[in-house]
Design a protein around this motif. Structure first.
Motif, PDB file in Angstrom:
ATOM      1  N   GLY A  12      25.348  63.875  11.722  1.00  0.00           N
ATOM      2  CA  GLY A  12      24.050  64.089  12.333  1.00  0.00           C
ATOM      3  C   GLY A  12      24.099  64.635  13.744  1.00  0.00           C
ATOM      4  N   ASN A  13      22.940  65.036  14.173  1.00  0.00           N
ATOM      5  CA  ASN A  13      22.790  65.621  15.488  1.00  0.00           C
ATOM      6  C   ASN A  13      22.274  64.559  16.459  1.00  0.00           C
ATOM      7  OD1 ASN A  13      22.177  67.048  17.732  1.00  0.00           O
ATOM      8  ND2 ASN A  13      21.214  68.741  16.654  1.00  0.00           N
ATOM      9  N   VAL A  48      21.588  62.328   9.549  1.00  0.00           N
ATOM     10  CA  VAL A  48      21.047  63.294   8.599  1.00  0.00           C
ATOM     11  C   VAL A  48      22.087  63.446   7.506  1.00  0.00           C
ATOM     12  CG1 VAL A  48      19.661  64.579  10.279  1.00  0.00           C
ATOM     13  CG2 VAL A  48      22.017  65.252   9.861  1.00  0.00           C
TER      14      VAL A  48
ATOM     15  N   PRO B  77      11.723  71.364  16.270  1.00  0.00           N
ATOM     16  CA  PRO B  77      12.934  71.849  15.610  1.00  0.00           C
ATOM     17  C   PRO B  77      13.289  73.282  16.011  1.00  0.00           C
ATOM     18  CG  PRO B  77      11.438  70.859  14.038  1.00  0.00           C
ATOM     19  CD  PRO B  77      10.695  70.951  15.320  1.00  0.00           C
ATOM     20  N   THR B  79      15.815  76.429  14.844  1.00  0.00           N
ATOM     21  CA  THR B  79      16.732  77.013  13.866  1.00  0.00           C
ATOM     22  C   THR B  79      17.425  78.199  14.526  1.00  0.00           C
ATOM     23  OG1 THR B  79      15.321  76.358  12.024  1.00  0.00           O
ATOM     24  CG2 THR B  79      16.906  78.127  11.598  1.00  0.00           C
ATOM     25  N   LEU B  94      25.006  73.025  16.439  1.00  0.00           N
ATOM     26  CA  LEU B  94      24.322  71.739  16.282  1.00  0.00           C
ATOM     27  C   LEU B  94      24.563  70.872  17.509  1.00  0.00           C
ATOM     28  CD1 LEU B  94      24.956  70.851  12.521  1.00  0.00           C
ATOM     29  CD2 LEU B  94      22.937  71.897  13.534  1.00  0.00           C
ATOM     30  N   ASP B  99      18.784  72.359  15.349  1.00  0.00           N
ATOM     31  CA  ASP B  99      18.537  71.398  14.278  1.00  0.00           C
ATOM     32  C   ASP B  99      18.990  71.961  12.946  1.00  0.00           C
ATOM     33  OD1 ASP B  99      16.792  69.168  15.545  1.00  0.00           O
ATOM     34  OD2 ASP B  99      16.105  71.049  16.379  1.00  0.00           O
ATOM     35  N   LYS B 100      18.879  73.273  12.827  1.00  0.00           N
ATOM     36  CA  LYS B 100      19.279  73.940  11.589  1.00  0.00           C
ATOM     37  C   LYS B 100      19.967  75.247  11.961  1.00  0.00           C
ATOM     38  CE  LYS B 100      14.855  73.746  10.137  1.00  0.00           C
ATOM     39  NZ  LYS B 100      13.673  73.978   9.286  1.00  0.00           N
ATOM     40  N   PHE B 121      27.194  68.976   6.661  1.00  0.00           N
ATOM     41  CA  PHE B 121      26.061  68.679   7.547  1.00  0.00           C
ATOM     42  C   PHE B 121      24.806  68.255   6.808  1.00  0.00           C
ATOM     43  CE2 PHE B 121      28.722  72.018   9.439  1.00  0.00           C
ATOM     44  CZ  PHE B 121      29.155  71.358  10.579  1.00  0.00           C
ATOM     45  N   GLN B 124      19.714  69.882   4.476  1.00  0.00           N
ATOM     46  CA  GLN B 124      18.529  70.047   5.331  1.00  0.00           C
ATOM     47  C   GLN B 124      18.850  70.837   6.598  1.00  0.00           C
ATOM     48  OE1 GLN B 124      20.254  67.125   5.242  1.00  0.00           O
ATOM     49  NE2 GLN B 124      20.866  67.375   7.360  1.00  0.00           N
ATOM     50  N   CYS B 125      20.131  70.952   6.897  1.00  0.00           N
ATOM     51  CA  CYS B 125      20.598  71.647   8.094  1.00  0.00           C
ATOM     52  C   CYS B 125      20.857  73.125   7.840  1.00  0.00           C
ATOM     53  CB  CYS B 125      21.943  71.053   8.455  1.00  0.00           C
ATOM     54  SG  CYS B 125      22.055  70.335  10.021  1.00  0.00           S
TER      55      CYS B 125
END
Lengths: 216, 298
Positions: A12-13, A48, B77, B79, B94, B99-100, B121, B124-125
């Motif tokens: 996760g971040n 996550v 968020p 990206t 990251l 976030d992505k 990861f 969702q990333c």
């Protein structure tokens, strides 16, 4: 001693959570050191990715027991997204996995949109509103949601395919509807709180939730 | 509809600069990405996309620094796309605060990068970025390297494939429509969105308010990204040196010495040259809410 410790168990971040705390004037430490975690006054369990990977990483880093001990100490613990899900007893993600079992209940997947009229995708990625569970008497004033107006629509940022279903309905302090499911978006049990959304990425509303946690 | 549609500001970036072109070409400097990202955050953008426009060309992403700064000044968020080739690249971005990450070129040449990154990861990333060019016969080709190279992939099939490979979302850019302001390619968006079960962000074509509505209702987009229509709300070209800025502190030309800054300094073309009816993110959201598409209003 840092006020807030963010548990680093390798997934996760974590950095954005730390930055969010910083933006509201709260110092925090990212740590996987059992002593540091045990000694902090507040704990955040982020995360996550998949439940299995998260639980495995918690165990391998030896932080699972430390988090459990912290939870039992009565000090505030906040789980975010997967971190919230890991607080439950079990998950149905890719089989059946045991969680930290801090809150009795399970983690289940969204109902697929197939064969329905409504067009929605899984994962849910985006902003959704939270509200008090219907028919429940809950006062948000004593919770991390105290700055939110329950009569107003507050949007928060969600990114997930699974959600928690606590056994005790009283512990569900906010719910959210996505597709065919109305699910628990904030769970609270004694000193434990879990948010399915990312408060650190939910604009000002999210930062207010973190502020309330700091003040708790 | 029980959830809101995301309205995303897309910032194409070269060095520290926000740039904008037409059909991914002829990029002109408009200002600094940092300053625009803060405007968009405060005006209610649901997400930001940073696209490094030269990263694949040079084989590296240079966005780390600016990502770091942005993640400290915004709480939505982010990206990041452009030049992401390895797991290390993803880790770096990251850690900087993304976030992505969105991957196009590297995924086309090595599809396993999507699977590997999703495993490490989480899906969702990992966003699959698909840049597509519509052929005269109506077919859709997948392009790479920020619209510089053509691949032998077909867009709808590739969309299905990236989902199988582990991507959690698709950023779909129509090269033909990008920057043109004449609306999204509804047929394309609908075709991709209906053939996958992951969210699709539609990008390329927003020129007026109605376009946002139709790409959701007809195109079945789960999120809408736009650039020119928002950028030119704050800096308008005029028929004289210097552009017209909505606020004096947005006049950043003096600090900018790289890239194509002609547009910034000369304002050539005037507003007649603009292909969009520029507007704020807030006004797009209000319009959508009034027209039956739920969005988050702050």
């Amino acid at each position: 001693m840092s006020m807030v410790t963010i548990v680093d168990y390798g997934v996760g971040n974590l950095f954005n959570i730390q930055k969010a705390f910083k933006s509201i004037g709260a110092g925090s430490t990212i740590s996987n050191d059992p002593e540091e975690i045990a000694g902090s006054s507040k704990l955040v369990l982020p995360g996550v990715g998949s439940f299995e990977a998260g639980m495995t990483a918690l165990k391998e880093s030896g932080t699972d027991e430390v988090v459990k001990d912290f939870a039992a100490s009565g000090r505030p613990l906040m789980g975010i997204c997967l971190g919230m899900q890991l607080m439950l007893s079990t998950s149905e993600e890719n089989g059946k996995w045991a969680g930290l079992d801090l809150i009795e209940g399970k983690v289940v997947r969204f109902t697929e949109s197939k064969d329905t009229q409504e067009n929605y995708k899984i994962p849910q990625i985006g902003w959704n509103s939270i509200s008090k569970p219907t028919g429940m008497e809950i006062d948000w004033n004593n919770t991390v949601l105290k700055s939110l107006d329950p009569t107003d629509t507050s949007y928060l940022y969600f990114i997930h395919s699974y959600y928690v279903a606590p056994a005790d309905e009283q512990s569900v302090i906010a719910e959210t509807t996505y597709g065919q499911d109305t699910f628990c978006s904030v769970v609270m049990k004694d000193n434990l709180v879990g948010c399915q959304f990312h408060p650190e990425r939910s604009g000002k509303v999210g930062l207010q939730i973190l502020e309330a946690f700091i003040g708790a | 509809m029980s959830h809101s549609i995301r309205i995303i500001a897309r910032l194409d970036i070269k060095g520290p600069n926000l740039v904008k072109g037409l059909q991914l070409e002829g990029n002109r400097v408009l200002g600094t990405a940092q300053q625009y990202s803060e405007i968009y955050y405060h005006e209610g953008a649901d997400e930001l996309i940073y696209q490094d426009v030269v990263a694949s060309l040079y084989g590296r992403s240079s966005l780390k620094e600016i990502v770091q700064k942005t993640s400290e000044t915004t709480a939505i968020p982010l990206t990041v796309a452009g030049g992401i080739r390895t797991i290390e690249d993803v880790t770096d971005l990251l850690r900087a605060g993304a976030d992505k990450v969105a991957i196009n070129t590297a995924a086309v040449s090595n599809p396993r990068i999507l699977t590997e990154a999703a495993r490490v990861f989480g899906s969702q990333c990992i966003v699959a970025s698909i840049e597509t060019y519509r052929q005269k016969d109506g077919g859709y080709e997948v392009w790479t390297d920020y619209g510089r190279e053509v691949s032998d992939l077909e867009t709808i099939e590739w969309g299905k494939r990236v989902e199988e490979l582990g991507a959690g979302e698709i950023l779909l850019t129509s090269i033909n429509n990008e920057g043109m302001g004449n609306g999204f390619d509804l047929e394309l968006v609908e075709a991709v969105s209906s053939s996958v079960s992951i969210p699709v962000i539609s990008c390329g074509g927003a020129g007026k308010l109605e376009h946002f509505k139709e790409v959701v209702t007809k195109g079945k987009a789960d999120a809408v990204a736009a650039a020119s229509i928002f950028h030119y709300h704050y800096c308008q070209p005029v028929n004289q040196p210097n552009m017209s800025y909505s606020s004096p502190d947005l006049r950043m030309g003096a600090h900018i010495d790289s890239g194509n800054i002609e547009f910034l300094n000369e304002g050539y073309g005037g507003t007649a040259d603009l292909m969009v009816d520029s507007c704020s993110i807030g006004s797009v959201k209000e319009y959508l809410n009034e027209n039956g598409v739920e969005t988050r209003i702050i």
